[in-house]
Design an enzyme around this catalytic site. Structure first.
Site, short mmCIF file in Angstrom:
data_model
loop_
_atom_site.label_atom_id
_atom_site.label_comp_id
_atom_site.label_asym_id
_atom_site.label_seq_id
_atom_site.Cartn_x
_atom_site.Cartn_y
_atom_site.Cartn_z
CG HIS A 269 3.02 -1.11 8.62
ND1 HIS A 269 2.29 -0.94 7.47
CD2 HIS A 269 2.36 -2.04 9.34
CE1 HIS A 269 1.24 -1.74 7.48
NE2 HIS A 269 1.25 -2.41 8.62
NE ARG B 248 -3.84 -0.84 14.07
CZ ARG B 248 -4.22 -1.31 12.91
NH1 ARG B 248 -4.15 -0.54 11.85
NH2 ARG B 248 -4.68 -2.52 12.78
#
Ligand code: PNS
Length: 350
Positions: A199, A272
């Site tokens: 993050h 991702r």
């Protein structure tokens, strides 16, 4: 006249009082078609409201509240009756008075409106329309629109408002929005349960692309976090303190409403592997349906973070494992303490 769409669709409005020139059904429909799906939440201001049909139509289509301004006492009575017929009385405030005086009051009270309708009598002086528009620029919420009806096309740029006029029969409708260069604000939303190095990487990279980034700590209804949103937000503040253009907020409710409040049209998310794609794609599409000007921008996760997730961190921490390198250094201790499951860790060792 009837309400065209939304919760009050088909409701027949009360007869138009003398001296009021209502927006015809066709023009009203054209205005709402041009605005598209613009009505989720947000407040609407209906000036020279007449029968209140424009504001009530906006309420029926999802605006949160409406303020109607009308000088004519009979018309005020009709607006109240129409709100009652549409079952929207609790969402409407009817103010009787002169438009310029009411605008001054709303301005002093720092009110902001997402949608403003002004359907002044055509004989109104162009100078008066100009001063009304100057005031409206200050009352318009970020991303909002002002819709003005007139007999002739209006000056297309006024202060910070830029307008586009369209003709519908004998009526000209001008749609105004802000032109000033506003800050380019992006939202980085998530559950952050807890915030990971993955993050952090996305937040850092977003902060290099946008003037300001708001990290929004949301409630993902499918998850039951161990820390409250407030506590998660405090952890994020701790680790983003050095990024000057990043702030952290708790987000309640829908992302699109939060973004509007923050004056943001962009949401930045990290992506991702392919497994993230499906749910992100769905969320991006839904969010755009709710807020058509809203864009979702994806930043590809760094290769070293492609395996990293908050759930993996929680699992490792719960067995007493080492989360170094997975979460920012400053919060390692706390993460370890909060997420460790004493029993699981003991069994693992034993
Ligand atoms: O880190 P997460 O759990 O993937 O974050 C999900 C989050 C909080 C970004 C998402 O659930 C969200 O946007 N919640 C706010 C409510 C909302 O707008 N839901 C509709 C999304 S289509």
């Amino acid at each position: 006249m009837r309400i065209i769409a939304g919760s009050a669709r088909g409701v027949l409005l009360a007869p138009v009082p003398d001296g009021v020139r209502p927006t015809s059904n066709q023009v009203r429909e054209a205005i709402f078609n041009a605005l598209g799906q613009f009505f989720d939440g947000g407040e609407v201001l209906d000036l020279y409201a007449g029968t209140g049909a424009l504001g009530i139509e906006a309420l029926s289509r999802g605006c949160a509240r409406a303020t109607f301004v009308e000088k004519n006492g009979r018309a005020v009575h009709v607006i109240r009756e129409n709100l009652r017929r549409a079952r929207l009385v609790r969402k409407g405030d009817v103010l009787r008075g002169d438009v310029m005086e009411v605008l001054e009051r709303l301005f002093s009270a720092r009110r902001k409106f997402y949608l403003i309708f002004a359907d002044p009598p055509y004989r109104i002086q162009p100078r008066e329309i100009r001063s009304v528009l100057e005031r409206l620029a200050a009352l318009l919420a970020p991303g909002g629109r002002v819709v003005v009806e007139s007999g002739d096309p209006l000056i297309e740029t006024i202060n910070s408002l830029k307008g586009v006029s369209r003709r519908y029969g004998g009526t000209v409708v001008t749609f105004f929005e802000r032109t000033e260069t506003t800050m380019n604000v992006a939202i980085c939303p998530g559950s952050f349960d807890p915030i990971t190095e993955g993050h952090m990487d996305i937040i850092r990279r977003a902060s290099a692309l946008y003037d300001h980034v708001v990290v929004a700590v949301g409630a993902n209804l499918k998850k039951k976090p161990r820390l409250s949103a407030e506590q998660r937000a405090r952890l994020i503040e701790k680790v983003t303190g050095r990024l000057e253009n990043v702030s952290v907020e708790v987000m309640e409710g829908l992302l699109v409403n939060f973004a509007r409040e923050q004056g943001a049209r962009v949401v930045v998310k990290g992506l991702r592997a392919g497994s993230d794609f499906e749910s992100e794609f769905q969320q991006a599409q839904l969010n755009r349906m709710l807020y058509p000007e809203f864009e979702t921008v994806f930043i590809m996760a760094a290769a070293e973070h492609s395996f990293l997730s908050s759930s993996a961190v929680r699992e490792i921490a719960s067995y007493g494992g080492d989360v170094r390198g997975l979460v920012p250094d400053e919060i390692q201790e706390i993460v370890h303490r909060v997420y460790v499951d004493e029993q699981a860790a003991a069994n693992d060792k034993g």
